[in-house]
Design a protein around this motif. Structure first.
Motif, PDB file in Angstrom:
ATOM      1  N   PHE A 298       0.843  -1.199   0.000  1.00 12.38           N
ATOM      2  CA  PHE A 298       0.000   0.000   0.000  1.00 12.38           C
ATOM      3  C   PHE A 298       0.885   1.259   0.000  1.00 12.38           C
ATOM      4  CE2 PHE A 298      -2.438   3.158   2.574  1.00 12.38           C
ATOM      5  CZ  PHE A 298      -3.309   3.525   1.561  1.00 12.38           C
ATOM      6  N   ARG A 299       1.929   1.201   0.801  1.00 11.93           N
ATOM      7  CA  ARG A 299       2.863   2.338   0.866  1.00 11.93           C
ATOM      8  C   ARG A 299       3.465   2.623  -0.525  1.00 11.93           C
ATOM      9  NH1 ARG A 299       7.426   0.645   4.289  1.00 11.93           N
ATOM     10  NH2 ARG A 299       8.303   0.104   2.260  1.00 11.93           N
ATOM     11  N   GLU A 300       3.844   1.570  -1.190  1.00 13.91           N
ATOM     12  CA  GLU A 300       4.413   1.749  -2.539  1.00 13.91           C
ATOM     13  C   GLU A 300       3.378   2.350  -3.499  1.00 13.91           C
ATOM     14  OE1 GLU A 300       7.556   1.617  -3.189  1.00 13.91           O
ATOM     15  OE2 GLU A 300       7.765   1.061  -1.065  1.00 13.91           O
ATOM     16  N   ARG A 301       2.156   1.900  -3.359  1.00 14.36           N
ATOM     17  CA  ARG A 301       1.093   2.415  -4.222  1.00 14.36           C
ATOM     18  C   ARG A 301       0.864   3.908  -3.958  1.00 14.36           C
ATOM     19  NH1 ARG A 301      -1.837  -1.512  -6.875  1.00 14.36           N
ATOM     20  NH2 ARG A 301      -1.437  -3.596  -6.095  1.00 14.36           N
ATOM     21  N   LEU A 302       0.958   4.294  -2.688  1.00 15.83           N
ATOM     22  CA  LEU A 302       0.796   5.725  -2.359  1.00 15.83           C
ATOM     23  C   LEU A 302       1.892   6.536  -3.042  1.00 15.83           C
ATOM     24  CD1 LEU A 302      -0.055   5.798   1.490  1.00 15.83           C
ATOM     25  CD2 LEU A 302      -1.618   6.098  -0.447  1.00 15.83           C
ATOM     26  N   ILE A 303       3.119   6.018  -2.957  1.00 14.97           N
ATOM     27  CA  ILE A 303       4.242   6.754  -3.554  1.00 14.97           C
ATOM     28  C   ILE A 303       4.035   6.883  -5.068  1.00 14.97           C
ATOM     29  CG2 ILE A 303       6.738   6.695  -4.017  1.00 14.97           C
ATOM     30  CD1 ILE A 303       6.975   5.178  -1.266  1.00 14.97           C
TER      31      ILE A 303
ATOM     32  N   PRO B 148      -2.009  10.037  -4.267  1.00 14.20           N
ATOM     33  CA  PRO B 148      -3.442  10.384  -4.210  1.00 14.20           C
ATOM     34  C   PRO B 148      -3.682  11.662  -3.388  1.00 14.20           C
ATOM     35  CG  PRO B 148      -2.967   8.647  -2.650  1.00 14.20           C
ATOM     36  CD  PRO B 148      -1.684   8.895  -3.402  1.00 14.20           C
ATOM     37  N   LYS B 149      -4.675  12.427  -3.838  1.00 15.93           N
ATOM     38  CA  LYS B 149      -4.999  13.667  -3.113  1.00 15.93           C
ATOM     39  C   LYS B 149      -6.356  13.569  -2.405  1.00 15.93           C
ATOM     40  CE  LYS B 149      -1.653  16.584  -4.647  1.00 15.93           C
ATOM     41  NZ  LYS B 149      -0.583  15.555  -4.643  1.00 15.93           N
TER      42      LYS B 149
ATOM     43  N   ALA C  62      -8.881   5.504  -1.580  1.00 17.11           N
ATOM     44  CA  ALA C  62      -9.684   4.276  -1.501  1.00 17.11           C
ATOM     45  C   ALA C  62      -9.335   3.330  -2.655  1.00 17.11           C
ATOM     46  CB  ALA C  62     -11.171   4.627  -1.524  1.00 17.11           C
ATOM     47  N   THR C  63      -9.080   3.889  -3.822  1.00 15.97           N
ATOM     48  CA  THR C  63      -8.719   3.063  -4.977  1.00 15.97           C
ATOM     49  C   THR C  63      -7.441   2.272  -4.684  1.00 15.97           C
ATOM     50  OG1 THR C  63      -9.662   4.753  -6.386  1.00 15.97           O
ATOM     51  CG2 THR C  63      -8.205   3.154  -7.454  1.00 15.97           C
ATOM     52  N   GLN C  64      -6.471   2.929  -4.082  1.00 15.67           N
ATOM     53  CA  GLN C  64      -5.206   2.258  -3.769  1.00 15.67           C
ATOM     54  C   GLN C  64      -5.389   1.197  -2.690  1.00 15.67           C
ATOM     55  OE1 GLN C  64      -2.823   2.726  -5.871  1.00 15.67           O
ATOM     56  NE2 GLN C  64      -4.091   4.318  -6.796  1.00 15.67           N
ATOM     57  N   LEU C  65      -6.232   1.540  -1.673  1.00 16.28           N
ATOM     58  CA  LEU C  65      -6.494   0.553  -0.613  1.00 16.28           C
ATOM     59  C   LEU C  65      -7.103  -0.712  -1.219  1.00 16.28           C
ATOM     60  CD1 LEU C  65      -7.972   2.632   2.367  1.00 16.28           C
ATOM     61  CD2 LEU C  65      -6.066   1.003   2.497  1.00 16.28           C
TER      62      LEU C  65
ATOM     63  N   ASP D 110      -9.539   6.128   4.553  1.00 13.23           N
ATOM     64  CA  ASP D 110      -9.218   6.833   3.297  1.00 13.23           C
ATOM     65  C   ASP D 110      -9.238   8.349   3.509  1.00 13.23           C
ATOM     66  OD1 ASP D 110     -11.932   6.857   3.666  1.00 13.23           O
ATOM     67  OD2 ASP D 110     -12.467   6.040   1.683  1.00 13.23           O
ATOM     68  N   ALA D 111     -10.244   8.833   4.276  1.00 18.30           N
ATOM     69  CA  ALA D 111     -10.365  10.270   4.520  1.00 18.30           C
ATOM     70  C   ALA D 111      -9.204  10.767   5.378  1.00 18.30           C
ATOM     71  CB  ALA D 111     -11.690  10.577   5.200  1.00 18.30           C
ATOM     72  N   VAL D 112      -8.850   9.986   6.385  1.00 15.15           N
ATOM     73  CA  VAL D 112      -7.759  10.368   7.280  1.00 15.15           C
ATOM     74  C   VAL D 112      -6.447  10.493   6.505  1.00 15.15           C
ATOM     75  CG1 VAL D 112      -6.299   9.461   9.126  1.00 15.15           C
ATOM     76  CG2 VAL D 112      -8.774   9.465   9.405  1.00 15.15           C
ATOM     77  N   ILE D 113      -6.216   9.530   5.624  1.00 16.79           N
ATOM     78  CA  ILE D 113      -4.965   9.535   4.843  1.00 16.79           C
ATOM     79  C   ILE D 113      -4.935  10.737   3.888  1.00 16.79           C
ATOM     80  CG2 ILE D 113      -3.692   8.302   3.020  1.00 16.79           C
ATOM     81  CD1 ILE D 113      -4.415   5.696   4.509  1.00 16.79           C
ATOM     82  N   ALA D 114      -6.105  11.023   3.275  1.00 15.57           N
ATOM     83  CA  ALA D 114      -6.160  12.164   2.352  1.00 15.57           C
ATOM     84  C   ALA D 114      -5.855  13.465   3.097  1.00 15.57           C
ATOM     85  CB  ALA D 114      -7.525  12.232   1.680  1.00 15.57           C
ATOM     86  N   VAL D 115      -6.377  13.581   4.311  1.00 16.57           N
ATOM     87  CA  VAL D 115      -6.162  14.805   5.083  1.00 16.57           C
ATOM     88  C   VAL D 115      -4.703  14.914   5.547  1.00 16.57           C
ATOM     89  CG1 VAL D 115      -6.671  15.887   7.318  1.00 16.57           C
ATOM     90  CG2 VAL D 115      -8.538  15.139   5.854  1.00 16.57           C
TER      91      VAL D 115
END
Ligand code: GLU
Length: 467
Positions: free
Chosen positions: A397-402, A406-407, A413-416, A448-453
């Protein structure tokens, strides 16, 4: 020309002003506003021993917070003493008031006698001048009170806007003292002079004053005035059905402010505490002003319902603009020593939390999560809360974020979901350990919301401490 509507709120600043008291400000304010009239604030501070500046402050602040700003005033009765003396003089001159020299002792004796005869204690009119009646010489050095010459016979009748027709026989009313031996005017007298001078057309007040009304009407007529419309509001009861009072735990507007209530929620709540518009429960200040009328005032006591107030507060927070809510949260943020530079943009945090918060304080409590710095997890904490088997999924998941940067929460959520699919995991199996890795707790809003914030960079940084 139609009569210009003028209403007033006339509090005595003699103690604690609870939420219910301010309803007596809200209704006359709304009535004046709905009719394009004037709303006057009069501070009835003639009881100098019990009045305090602190209580005046609380009233002014509470009214201002609710947006009930007066068109005139505050007018302090203590600053109108000359005017009251002038009216007393005029009444003595025209015979509608007289000096009474009956001493305390004599009055007490009279009362005892009347009680013994099972009569209602009342002044017997000894010093009341009447045609053909010769009054004795006033006793030397005695300081007289001034009494109002109440009409004899007949009755006082008024159509109360809440209680309907009320008729009180003049025989029930004795000659009221309107000035004390030291010359200071008394309560009922000052109210009448003020209501006349201020051209009040509608007196909307608590029904604890209904007994004063016939006396006030008589004095007003003696002064050549036309009595206003009276609307006597039933009491506000607390949750247990007792009269609302500090002793029973009633809170002031300031208390609600400190607990993180919004003024529009309190105003909406108070508006419904003894008035209704069909079954409307939630309305704006503009709607309230447009709809308010005296016809729909409740006739029975209203009951305070803290849960409803909290529900309304939740509603207004949920609907509220995040920028404004963030500003309103600032005093709490400072009080609690939260350092907003240690985390994401506060407005976006508010935006995330406002859907579930009942009060501003709850928003601030929830926001702490984001501003307490990176968690310093021990190996034991990690092994107890983050199963080894999930660590590769977290790394994925971390790699996908990098890679995807995502903003929005949808993008997160798509990455999760991609990670979940790849590792054949259900959401909680991945979300709980990630939450723990990010905050050392699993109690957070939607991940998902927490990560976006929080922002991708900070999340990646925290996740890289795991595995
Ligand atoms: N000063 C009175 C009170 O605080 C109100 C008087 C009135 O509204 O006429 O109860």
């Amino acid at each position: 020309m139609p009569m210009r509507i003028r209403t007033r709120f006339a509090p005595s600043p003699t103690g604690f002003i609870h939420l219910g008291n301010l309803r007596s400000a809200l209704y006359p304010w709304a009535f004046a506003r709905s009719k394009g009239g004037d709303f006057i604030l009069r501070i009835e501070d003639t009881d100098q021993e019990r009045s305090s500046l602190e209580a005046v402050e609380v009233i002014l602040e509470g009214m201002h917070w609710l947006g009930l700003d007066p068109d005139e005033g505050p007018i302090y009765q203590m600053q109108r003493m000359d005017r009251y003396r002038e009216v007393l003089k005029q009444m003595l001159a025209d015979g509608s008031a007289y000096y009474c020299y009956m001493s305390e002792d004599e009055l007490n004796r009279l009362r005892d006698q009347q009680m013994a005869n099972k009569e209602k204690p009342r002044y017997n009119g000894f010093w009341r001048p009447e045609p053909g009646k010769t009054l004795p010489e006033p006793p030397k050095d005695a300081l007289p009170v001034i009494r109002f010459k109440n009409p004899i016979g007949g009755s006082v009748i008024w159509k109360d806007a809440v209680k309907g027709m009320i008729e009180i026989s003049n025989d029930e009313l004795d000659d009221l003292i309107i000035a004390r031996p030291d010359g200071t005017p008394t309560y009922n007298f000052c109210v009448v002079v003020d209501d006349l001078d201020m051209q009040i057309t509608h007196v909307i007040r608590g029904d604890d004053h209904v007994n004063n009304t016939p006396r006030q009407i008589n004095i007003m007529k003696a002064l050549g005035g036309t009595p206003p419309v009276y609307a006597h509001l039933p009491t506000v009861l607390d949750e247990s059905g007792e009269k609302m009072s500090k002793r029973n735990g009633a809170l002031s507007v300031r208390d609600y402010q400190k607990m993180g209530y919004l003024p529009e929620a309190v105003l909406n709540y108070l508006a419904r505490l003894g008035w209704s518009h069909g079954d409307a429960e939630v309305f704006t200040q503009e709607q309230f002003v447009k709809w308010f009328d005296l016809e729909h005032l409740g006739r029975s006591p209203a009951q305070h319902n803290p849960e409803k107030l909290l529900w309304l507060n939740h509603h207004y927070i949920q609907q509220g603009d995040a920028k404004r809510l963030a500003q309103l949260c600032m005093p709490f943020i400072h009080q609690q020593g939260i350092d907003l530079s240690q985390g994401p943009d506060f407005e976006s945090v508010v935006n995330l939390l406002k859907d579930r918060a009942n009060t501003l304080l709850e928003i601030v409590e929830g926001a702490k999560l984001f501003y307490q710095g990176r968690p310093n997890l021990s190996n034991e904490q990690i092994s107890q809360n983050i199963p080894n088997a999930v660590i590769p999924a977290i790394a994925d998941f971390r790699e996908r974020l990098i890679a995807s940067n995502p903003k929005t929460k949808e993008e997160v959520a798509t990455q999760l979901k991609a990670t979940l699919t790849q590792f054949q995991l259900k959401m909680p199996a991945l979300a709980m350990p990630i939450r723990y890795a990010l905050f050392a707790t699993t109690q957070t809003p939607a991940l998902d919301a927490v990560i976006a914030v929080m922002g991708k960079d900070e999340v990646v940084e925290r996740l890289s401490k795991i595995g």
